[in-house]
Write an enzyme that holds these catalytic residues in place. Structure first.
Site, PDB file in Angstrom:
ATOM      1  N   GLY A  48      31.989   1.382 -21.903  1.00 31.31           N
ATOM      2  CA  GLY A  48      32.282   2.654 -22.060  1.00 31.31           C
ATOM      3  C   GLY A  48      31.092   3.328 -22.281  1.00 31.31           C
ATOM      4  O   GLY A  48      29.880   3.136 -22.134  1.00 31.31           O
TER       5      GLY A  48
ATOM      6  N   GLN B 234      44.316  -5.928 -17.594  1.00 37.12           N
ATOM      7  CA  GLN B 234      44.224  -6.606 -16.382  1.00 37.12           C
ATOM      8  C   GLN B 234      42.949  -5.816 -15.825  1.00 37.12           C
ATOM      9  O   GLN B 234      42.059  -6.740 -15.141  1.00 37.12           O
ATOM     10  CB  GLN B 234      45.179  -6.355 -15.177  1.00 37.12           C
TER      11      GLN B 234
ATOM     12  N   GLU C  26       0.871  -1.078  -0.124  1.00 38.01           N
ATOM     13  CA  GLU C  26      -0.099  -0.061  -0.009  1.00 38.01           C
ATOM     14  C   GLU C  26       0.931   1.220   0.024  1.00 38.01           C
ATOM     15  O   GLU C  26       2.313   1.077   0.264  1.00 38.01           O
ATOM     16  CB  GLU C  26      -0.829  -0.105   1.133  1.00 38.01           C
TER      17      GLU C  26
ATOM     18  N   ASP D 186      17.426  -4.644   2.045  1.00 36.36           N
ATOM     19  CA  ASP D 186      17.810  -4.551   3.531  1.00 36.36           C
ATOM     20  C   ASP D 186      16.814  -5.325   4.279  1.00 36.36           C
ATOM     21  O   ASP D 186      17.479  -6.224   5.180  1.00 36.36           O
ATOM     22  CB  ASP D 186      17.482  -2.766   4.081  1.00 36.36           C
TER      23      ASP D 186
ATOM     24  N   GLY E 171       4.626  -0.780   3.004  1.00 34.03           N
ATOM     25  CA  GLY E 171       5.715  -1.359   2.014  1.00 34.03           C
ATOM     26  C   GLY E 171       6.208  -2.535   2.772  1.00 34.03           C
ATOM     27  O   GLY E 171       5.731  -3.665   2.647  1.00 34.03           O
TER      28      GLY E 171
ATOM     29  N   GLU F  99       9.215  -7.095  -3.886  1.00 29.61           N
ATOM     30  CA  GLU F  99       9.541  -8.455  -3.234  1.00 29.61           C
ATOM     31  C   GLU F  99      10.271  -8.475  -2.020  1.00 29.61           C
ATOM     32  O   GLU F  99      10.846  -9.775  -1.873  1.00 29.61           O
ATOM     33  CB  GLU F  99       9.694  -9.473  -4.287  1.00 29.61           C
ATOM     34  N   GLY F 100      10.300  -7.600  -1.125  1.00 32.70           N
ATOM     35  CA  GLY F 100      11.161  -7.492  -0.039  1.00 32.70           C
ATOM     36  C   GLY F 100      12.600  -6.604  -0.459  1.00 32.70           C
ATOM     37  O   GLY F 100      13.207  -7.252  -1.417  1.00 32.70           O
TER      38      GLY F 100
END
Lengths: 245, 393
Positions: B348, B288, B141, B376, B145, B372-373
């Site tokens: 680039g 590298q 909502e 955190d 959340g 969906e979660g």
């Protein structure tokens, strides 16, 4: 209508080709296998014909158990059942004899396959099968419709098309655009799990062919760029170096 | 039709050996379909911020919507690994398309299958599996959340109806959905599931525009103003917050596989580009710092692949826990987003254009890391699981 579709199990068209055992056999390590593309056209058209006219589609493969995922894919696309002749497909005649033997036993109204495989590209099996079964052979067909017991087809000939009709049964080699390749759906893949796949032993055939060695085509040469203003140099090179004119 | 896709998934640890031939056929089939019908149009839809609605039925006819649903309800009855593989292939093309399929399969079909009546299952599941109807899922909502239990959407009984009021936000598929699985509180404050159908008076689904993410997916709100929902539209077996959370487990599992698909596409694009782009006389793949990026990408993809495969096996056995699914969702999305950013750098300036899929994946993943979660919250689910201490509030 009973349709038999013969499929090959061949390296994917993008596979890197190499040989082993002193260039006497194909190195299949890391190679992805697919249904022969021309055979897949034949299968797709067979499934469409079954949808239009009813009947059944049986897939036949001459080869070892390694080909079973390929056969399952053919079942997922819409074939009803499958037969695998458990043998190494050593040459065209051997394969044709096995197909003819199965066809003689089961009786089919239509025997379809690709115009040629894409590994050995022999393009001979359909003709041999037809001869062994005393049936007509029509190849390469690009359109196939069935009206009653007659097939109407078009085939490619030098510089144009030929329209052919033939009474069933017969043998045909197929190519595009006879049908579009079908992508199986998930329900087809699930149902392929339980469709019958019969494994039979080969009939005895004396193989007379021995592969002595394979070689890869020579690597492509470097491309020489010639300035447009220097067309004369191109002519010289074609005549004196490439010796083509 | 060109259904040939020469792409091969990264398989550094020969994980294909862990898949069945059927899994590989499902992957090849999904890939062929996507490369023929979705890949050629997806960039333009994302650029135009339009949802390719015609694909819903195509996904349905291919069996990509709710594939684990039993055959008698119109699904394919496939296992969780098969579902994961499909989500991975779809998200390799676009997270928005995967979102559509995830919502339909895991957030609409799954709750109807698990909590619905036989009548609801027989009516809705075949229509949803075939893509003839599109569904959406209303839990989040505007003011709730990460804390869905605080939801204010509610209903009260009136004769043979429930009178539903409230609103839902950030709802994938909402503007075009035929049915919404809506989670709302009854007069006792218990969370229940209702099937709200398009056309019910007082029910509207305004679209959320101007998104910089999931632009090829349709997102909206669900607004309920005294909507009269027949009592037979309640999911009879759903009682409490655990019901919608179980749906999220199923969807998050699909995201764990899916996000790795986006990561694979970014890696594949960056590696191909690095091998072709010449600077200082050699391909940039020979430097590298570029190799470091590519090597780290394939390492993280391989770790993620192992994790989701094992999670799929646990799910097949009914042993995958919510916390395990959270860990995989969080890991896969973080992996994908990091890889997208690194891949963008390898390309680039070209990396910011729509000629390559990287920037689209990167922007899509900014949603995937939140919905969906959130990133955190998933960490706190793991924290709770290993310490027993709830740090959510």
């Amino acid at each position: 209508m009973k349709i038999l579709v013969c499929i090959t199990h061949v390296p994917d068209t993008t596979s890197k080709i190499s040989f082993k055992d002193n260039n006497t056999s194909f190195d299949s390590a890391g190679v992805q296998y697919i249904i022969g593309p021309y055979d897949e056209y034949a299968l797709s058209r067979a499934v469409e014909l079954k949808e239009q006219h009813g009947g059944s589609v049986t897939v036949l493969h001459v080869g070892t158990a390694e080909a079973e995922p390929t056969i399952r894919k053919a079942l997922a696309i819409g074939a009803d059942d499958a037969i695998r002749v458990n043998a190494v497909a050593s040459d065209a005649f051997f394969v044709a004899k096995q197909i003819a033997s199965v066809a003689q036993k089961n009786g089919y109204d239509l025997i379809l396959m690709g115009r040629e495989s894409i590994d050995f590209n022999g393009g001979m099996v359909h003709g041999m099968v037809a001869e062994l079964l005393q049936m007509p052979c029509i190849t390469p067909i690009m359109k196939l419709d069935i009206e009653g017991t007659t097939a109407k087809m078009s085939k490619e000939i030098e510089g144009g098309k030929e329209y052919v009709s033939c009474d069933l049964p017969f043998v045909a080699g197929c190519q595009e655009p006879i049908a579009e390749w079908k992508i199986p759906n998930m329900r087809g893949i699930m149902s392929a799990r339980t469709k019958p796949l019969e494994v039979i032993e080969p009939s005895a055939v004396e193989s007379t062919l021995v592969y002595t060695t394979y070689t890869l085509p020579p690597p492509k040469g470097a491309c020489k760029m010639i300035d447009a203003a220097n067309a004369g140099e191109l002519w010289q090179l074609l005549r004196n170096e490439a010796k083509v004119i | 039709m060109n259904n040939k896709d020469n792409y091969q998934s990264p398989d550094y640890y020969l994980l294909d050996d862990l898949l069945t031939e059927e899994h590989k056929l499902i992957r090849a089939t999904t890939r062929s379909f996507l490369s023929a019908e979705v890949y050629p149009i997806i960039e333009q839809h994302a650029q135009n911020h339009t949802f390719p609605f015609h694909l819903v039925e195509r996904f349905g006819s291919m069996g990509l919507l709710g594939p684990t649903t039993p055959i008698e309800y119109g699904g394919a009855g496939l296992d969780s690994i098969s579902y994961g593989i499909m989500m991975q292939e779809i998200e390799r093309v676009d997270s928005g398309m995967r979102s559509m399929a995830s919502v339909q399969g895991s957030l609409v079909m799954f709750p109807i299958l698990k909590y619905g009546s036989e009548e609801q299952k027989k009516y809705w599941l075949p229509l949803l599996a075939s893509g003839k109807k599109l569904g959406c899922f209303g839990l989040t909502e505007p003011d709730h959340g990460s804390n869905p239990s605080g939801m204010t959407t509610h209903f009260k009984e009136e004769d043979e109806y429930y009178i539903l009021n409230g609103s839902k936000m950030w709802i994938t598929n909402a503007p075009l959905a035929d049915v919404a699985v809506v989670w709302a509180k009854d007069s006792n404050g218990r969370i229940k599931g209702l099937l709200v159908e398009r056309g019910m008076e007082g029910f509207s689904t305004p679209e959320i525009g101007h998104k910089w993410s999931l632009r090829a997916s349709s997102t909206g709100e669900l607004v309920f103003q005294d909507v009269r929902v027949p009592k037979k539209n309640q999911l009879p077996l759903a009682d409490g917050l655990s019901a919608p959370l179980s749906c999220l487990d199923s969807a998050r599992y699909g995201i764990a596989w899916g996000a790795l698909g986006a990561a694979m596409d970014c890696y594949h694009t960056a590696r191909t580009y690095a091998l072709e782009r010449i600077q200082f006389g050699k391909p940039i793949a020979g430097f590298q710092l570029v190799q470091k990026k590519l090597a780290e990408m394939i390492t993280e993809i391989t770790k993620g692949q192992l994790m989701v495969w094992r999670l799929g096996m646990l799910k097949n056995e009914g042993r995958a826990t919510t916390a395990q699914i959270s860990m995989a969702k969080r890991n896969s999305v973080e992996t994908a987003l990091t890889i997208a950013r690194e891949a963008r750098q390898i390309l680039g300036g070209m990396g910011i254009t729509g000629d390559f899929p990287i920037m689209r994946h990167m922007m899509n993943l900014e949603s995937v890391i939140t919905y969906e979660g959130t990133h955190d919250i998933h960490l706190l689910i793991t924290g709770h699981d290993i310490t027993g201490w709830n740090a959510f509030k």
